[in-house]
Design a protein around this motif. Structure first.
Motif, mmCIF file in Angstrom:
data_model
loop_
_atom_site.group_PDB
_atom_site.id
_atom_site.type_symbol
_atom_site.label_atom_id
_atom_site.label_comp_id
_atom_site.label_asym_id
_atom_site.label_seq_id
_atom_site.Cartn_x
_atom_site.Cartn_y
_atom_site.Cartn_z
ATOM 1 N N ILE A 56 14.665 23.270 6.633
ATOM 2 C CA ILE A 56 13.330 24.189 6.767
ATOM 3 C C ILE A 56 13.604 25.618 6.100
ATOM 4 O O ILE A 56 12.854 26.118 5.048
ATOM 5 C CB ILE A 56 12.695 24.522 8.179
ATOM 6 N N SER A 57 14.917 26.174 6.102
ATOM 7 C CA SER A 57 15.168 27.431 5.239
ATOM 8 C C SER A 57 15.200 27.176 3.787
ATOM 9 O O SER A 57 15.158 28.221 3.256
ATOM 10 C CB SER A 57 16.337 28.016 5.931
ATOM 11 N N LEU A 58 15.282 26.000 3.407
ATOM 12 C CA LEU A 58 15.667 25.740 1.989
ATOM 13 C C LEU A 58 14.208 25.018 1.365
ATOM 14 O O LEU A 58 14.279 24.999 -0.031
ATOM 15 C CB LEU A 58 16.906 24.801 1.694
ATOM 16 N N ILE A 59 13.384 24.693 2.149
ATOM 17 C CA ILE A 59 12.118 23.964 1.410
ATOM 18 C C ILE A 59 11.549 24.969 0.673
ATOM 19 O O ILE A 59 11.148 25.935 0.912
ATOM 20 C CB ILE A 59 11.168 23.554 2.463
ATOM 21 N N GLY A 60 11.350 24.481 -0.662
ATOM 22 C CA GLY A 60 10.543 25.214 -1.815
ATOM 23 C C GLY A 60 11.141 26.406 -2.215
ATOM 24 O O GLY A 60 10.612 26.958 -2.832
ATOM 25 N N GLY A 61 12.301 26.412 -1.938
ATOM 26 C CA GLY A 61 13.208 27.675 -2.429
ATOM 27 C C GLY A 61 13.420 27.990 -4.000
ATOM 28 O O GLY A 61 13.270 28.987 -4.250
#
Length: 315
Positions: A56-61
């Protein structure tokens, strides 16, 4: 980075049977207990919490400097499971909260909306029951539709988080259930006071963009489906017996295609499928790296890839 400024990510993720380890006497969760068929231990539960949180923390980064501002999730058992994700190292510093209601699903798996409190304010939330009957005329208990009305920055939006009835008994035999779900969402939208409400309909629909249920939503002429072009013979959000599907979608109302100040406009739609979420060898190479196959524990993330859209805030 300049190109990431004012960009915000909204995601949806099916968490693949994310149960806690306790037996709930009211639901069919016995497999997911330490003594159950899947030997679902506290250690396995914690490992999965960390994996989901990191994802979740990396989605779309690559498009936004912020973690996702909204994340709809499916197949989560309860608040204990949600808390375990938000309290891991990857997310504990993020100002996240969630909206969750227990649904009448027989297995006890629900939908929820995780939201970033610095960007989104909840004004109202409720569950919309999906009223289905089985062959005997008795109620067929399934997941409710989660409805959240809130403000993304200063713009009011209406979010629907869905996990529509599965195809387990055959796609044609169960099709009417998903069409009923589509009609249930549209009926709620008709009750909204605004003339052109900002609506985001996301979820695991158990149907592809071209299926009749999704087309029922599109026929209302209020929506665009930016996920439509993401399904191909070589890509999707889940893979069953070698066939890709795109059951996970985020559908948006036409209102997200404007550029007025104070609004959000649609930029792009993507499937989040980095290498670490995939099987890396063997005949399933490239498929989602799942937690279980049957009762065999693989220790992966989920049998679905997350999907997401990028919105730009017009300042």
């Amino acid at each position: 980075m300049k190109h990431k400024e004012n960009n915000f990510v909204i995601a949806f993720y099916n968490l693949e049977n994310f149960f806690d380890t306790h037996d709930d006497p009211h639901t069919l969760d016995d497999d997911f207990t330490p003594s159950g068929r899947k030997e679902w231990s506290e250690s396995r539960f914690r490992k999965k919490s960390k994996k989901l949180a990191r994802t979740i923390s990396l989605i779309g980064g690559e498009y936004s400097s912020e973690v996702p501002v909204l994340v709809g999730v499916a197949e989560v058992e309860n608040e204990l499971a949600l808390d375990s994700i938000l309290h891991t190292k990857s997310l504990e510093e993020v100002n996240y909260d969630y909206v969750h209601f227990e649904s009448p699903d027989e297995r006890g798996i629900d939908t929820a909306l995780i939201y970033h409190k610095s960007h989104f304010e909840v004004l109202d939330a409720e569950t919309i029951p999906l009223m289905l009957t089985n062959g005997n005329g008795d109620r067929d208990y399934t997941r409710d539709i989660l409805y959240v009305h809130g403000k993304l920055h200063q713009e009011e939006i209406h979010v629907f988080v869905n996990h529509w009835p599965s195809r387990r008994d055959g796609s044609d035999e169960t099709k009417h259930k998903r069409i009923k779900a589509a009609e249930t969402v549209l009926a709620k939208i008709e009750t909204l006071p605004e003339e052109n409400p900002n609506c985001i309909v996301m979820g695991d629909f158990n149907d592809d963009p071209n299926s009749e249920s999704i087309q029922r939503i599109m026929a209302s002429e209020q929506f665009v489906n930016p996920m439509q072009q993401l399904l191909s013979p070589k890509s999707g959000s889940a893979n069953y017996k070698g066939q890709w599907s795109l059951f996970d979608q985020i559908i948006i109302s036409h209102s997200f295609l404007n550029f007025e100040k104070g609004t959000h406009s649609f930029k792009k739609a993507k499937i989040f499928a980095p290498k670490f979420l995939k099987e890396w060898k063997g005949k399933y190479k490239g498929n989602p790296f799942r937690t279980f196959v049957g009762k065999k524990y693989l220790g992966g993330y989920s049998d679905h890839f997350p999907v997401y859209i990028v919105l730009r805030e017009n300042r």
